[in-house]
Design an enzyme around this catalytic site. Structure first.
Site, PDB file in Angstrom:
ATOM      1  N   GLY A  54       0.832  -1.211   0.000  1.00  0.00           N
ATOM      2  CA  GLY A  54       0.000   0.000   0.000  1.00  0.00           C
ATOM      3  C   GLY A  54       0.860   1.251   0.000  1.00  0.00           C
ATOM      4  O   GLY A  54       0.453   2.292   0.524  1.00  0.00           O
ATOM      5  N   SER A  76       1.597   3.232  -2.350  1.00  0.00           N
ATOM      6  CA  SER A  76       1.350   4.176  -3.439  1.00  0.00           C
ATOM      7  C   SER A  76       0.711   5.479  -2.969  1.00  0.00           C
ATOM      8  O   SER A  76       0.753   6.489  -3.667  1.00  0.00           O
ATOM      9  CB  SER A  76       0.448   3.513  -4.496  1.00  0.00           C
ATOM     10  OG  SER A  76      -0.768   3.121  -3.908  1.00  0.00           O
ATOM     11  N   ARG A  77       0.083   5.451  -1.802  1.00  0.00           N
ATOM     12  CA  ARG A  77      -0.572   6.683  -1.336  1.00  0.00           C
ATOM     13  C   ARG A  77      -0.712   6.657   0.191  1.00  0.00           C
ATOM     14  O   ARG A  77      -0.415   5.646   0.839  1.00  0.00           O
ATOM     15  CB  ARG A  77      -1.952   6.853  -1.989  1.00  0.00           C
ATOM     16  CG  ARG A  77      -2.979   5.870  -1.479  1.00  0.00           C
ATOM     17  CD  ARG A  77      -4.346   6.098  -2.111  1.00  0.00           C
ATOM     18  NE  ARG A  77      -5.396   5.524  -1.278  1.00  0.00           N
ATOM     19  CZ  ARG A  77      -6.668   5.396  -1.637  1.00  0.00           C
ATOM     20  NH1 ARG A  77      -7.050   5.814  -2.820  1.00  0.00           N
ATOM     21  NH2 ARG A  77      -7.556   4.878  -0.820  1.00  0.00           N
ATOM     22  N   ASN A 107       1.444  -2.532   5.457  1.00  0.00           N
ATOM     23  CA  ASN A 107       0.630  -1.321   5.619  1.00  0.00           C
ATOM     24  C   ASN A 107      -0.707  -1.383   4.889  1.00  0.00           C
ATOM     25  O   ASN A 107      -1.695  -0.833   5.358  1.00  0.00           O
ATOM     26  CB  ASN A 107       1.437  -0.106   5.134  1.00  0.00           C
ATOM     27  CG  ASN A 107       0.553   1.098   4.889  1.00  0.00           C
ATOM     28  OD1 ASN A 107       0.167   1.807   5.814  1.00  0.00           O
ATOM     29  ND2 ASN A 107       0.199   1.347   3.628  1.00  0.00           N
ATOM     30  N   SER A 133      -4.197  -0.684  14.044  1.00  0.00           N
ATOM     31  CA  SER A 133      -5.100   0.465  14.204  1.00  0.00           C
ATOM     32  C   SER A 133      -5.567   0.522  15.641  1.00  0.00           C
ATOM     33  O   SER A 133      -5.597  -0.504  16.345  1.00  0.00           O
ATOM     34  CB  SER A 133      -6.313   0.289  13.290  1.00  0.00           C
ATOM     35  OG  SER A 133      -7.291   1.266  13.580  1.00  0.00           O
ATOM     36  N   TYR A 156     -13.584  -4.602  10.073  1.00  0.00           N
ATOM     37  CA  TYR A 156     -12.294  -3.898  10.126  1.00  0.00           C
ATOM     38  C   TYR A 156     -11.681  -4.065  11.527  1.00  0.00           C
ATOM     39  O   TYR A 156     -10.490  -4.366  11.661  1.00  0.00           O
ATOM     40  CB  TYR A 156     -12.527  -2.416   9.811  1.00  0.00           C
ATOM     41  CG  TYR A 156     -11.274  -1.562   9.795  1.00  0.00           C
ATOM     42  CD1 TYR A 156     -10.444  -1.519   8.681  1.00  0.00           C
ATOM     43  CD2 TYR A 156     -10.928  -0.768  10.897  1.00  0.00           C
ATOM     44  CE1 TYR A 156      -9.306  -0.718   8.655  1.00  0.00           C
ATOM     45  CE2 TYR A 156      -9.794   0.036  10.884  1.00  0.00           C
ATOM     46  CZ  TYR A 156      -8.993   0.057   9.762  1.00  0.00           C
ATOM     47  OH  TYR A 156      -7.859   0.848   9.744  1.00  0.00           O
ATOM     48  N   LYS A 175      -8.098  -5.894  12.576  1.00  0.00           N
ATOM     49  CA  LYS A 175      -6.998  -5.197  13.243  1.00  0.00           C
ATOM     50  C   LYS A 175      -6.670  -5.837  14.590  1.00  0.00           C
ATOM     51  O   LYS A 175      -5.512  -5.833  15.025  1.00  0.00           O
ATOM     52  CB  LYS A 175      -7.319  -3.706  13.383  1.00  0.00           C
ATOM     53  CG  LYS A 175      -7.393  -2.972  12.052  1.00  0.00           C
ATOM     54  CD  LYS A 175      -6.063  -3.015  11.291  1.00  0.00           C
ATOM     55  CE  LYS A 175      -6.083  -2.194  10.014  1.00  0.00           C
ATOM     56  NZ  LYS A 175      -4.804  -2.202   9.294  1.00  0.00           N
ATOM     57  N   ILE A 184      -5.765   9.420  10.974  1.00  0.00           N
ATOM     58  CA  ILE A 184      -4.728   9.990  10.122  1.00  0.00           C
ATOM     59  C   ILE A 184      -5.411  10.497   8.850  1.00  0.00           C
ATOM     60  O   ILE A 184      -6.231   9.769   8.265  1.00  0.00           O
ATOM     61  CB  ILE A 184      -3.666   8.912   9.747  1.00  0.00           C
ATOM     62  CG1 ILE A 184      -3.169   8.138  10.988  1.00  0.00           C
ATOM     63  CG2 ILE A 184      -2.516   9.533   8.952  1.00  0.00           C
ATOM     64  CD1 ILE A 184      -2.358   8.915  11.986  1.00  0.00           C
TER      65      ILE A 184
END
Ligand code: NAD
Length: 255
Positions: free
Chosen positions: A9, A11-12, A87, A146, A159, A163, A192
């Site tokens: 991950g 790329s951004r 990530n 997280s 989610y 985590k 974030i």
């Protein structure tokens, strides 16, 4: 010898900040992402502008073939893997109440966030074990978990479960890999500011305004990248299997 980091991950968002930080510190960087590189051309050009040596591997974390290709292409390009930053992660496509969560959404989120990381870590660990040790440790693995590992959000239960699973994955690999000289850490970001949180920006703006976060601001991708940098350094060699909250103090229970 130049070290190599894989950032999934990368790329951004948080992953990109991590990739850039490690690149600036002299690592070769293998970026793994499900999106095509053309989508991130400007960001990738910036890495080149900083003289960072990078490769981009497009694929999905929930595919065993793509995970294997990521390790193979990294080793082909740079000869070794010193750091793996797990990530990449996704939120559910629809935030549904726990009682309405679908099995499809559960499988999608768990397949990427937990199963993908479990088996990518297995491959990376085997590669690290096979390599020559060049410093005080043989490798570093960092899992981006997280605050949701502990904080209940009933509109994205899948989610939270994924985590929470990352936390045990951290402990398991830390235990198994310590004798091999590979250290494993977990970072738990709070809120974030990235594309992932853009859909809930107003909600979190209000929470910050209300004083829910002792350090009253949004976290930045760089805040997380700085923690990764610390764990990757040779300064942290007698700790493994721990987590650190990068959340502005949000985890503190208050009365
Ligand atoms: P983001 O959505 O901005 O970026 C996610 C990255 O993961 C992208 O590069 C995307 O291409 C990649 N990705 C998505 N699915 C993939 C797949 N199947 N295979 C390979 N790559 C895939 O997210 P972000 O906010 O930068 O979050 C990064 C990590 O931090 C995630 O694991 C997320 O759960 C965690 N996190 C984020 C926050 C936050 O507030 N943003 C808080 C806590 C934890």
């Amino acid at each position: 010898m130049k070290k190599t980091a894989i950032v999934t991950g990368g790329s951004r968002g948080i992953g990109y900040a991590i990739a850039k930080q490690l690149g600036l510190e002299g690592y070769n960087v293998a970026i793994f992402s499900s999106g095509g590189p053309e989508k991130y051309a400007d960001a990738l050009r910036e890495l080149t502008g900083e003289n960072i040596d990078w490769i981009y591997v497009q694929g999905s974390l929930d595919s065993s073939e793509d995970r294997k290709r990521l390790i193979d292409e990294t080793v082909k390009a740079y000869g070794r893997v010193d750091v793996l930053v797990n990530n990449a992660g996704v939120a559910p496509l629809i935030r549904a109440d726990l009682l309405d969560m679908t099995e499809e959404s559960y499988d999608r989120v768990m397949g990427i966030n937990l199963r993908g990381n479990m088996f990518l870590t297995q491959l990376a660990a085997k590669q690290m074990i096979a390599q020559e040790k060049t410093g005080p440790k043989k490798g570093t693995i960092i899992n981006i978990g997280s605050c949701s590992a502990e904080v209940s959000s009933i509109s994205r239960g899948e989610y939270c479960v994924s985590k929470a699973g990352i936390s045990m994955l951290t402990k398991l690999y830390a235990d198994r890999l310590a004798p091999e000289g590979i250290l494993v850490h977990e970072i738990r970001p709070g809120v974030i500011l990235t594309d992932m949180t853009s859909v809930v920006k107003a909600k979190y703006d209000a929470l910050i305004e209300k004083g829910e976060f002792p350090i009253a601001r949004w976290g930045t991708p760089q805040d997380v990248a700085d923690a990764v940098s610390l764990f990757c350094s040779d300064k942290m060699t007698y700790t493994t299997g721990n987590y650190i909250d990068v959340d502005g103090g949000f985890h503190i229970r208050r009365l």
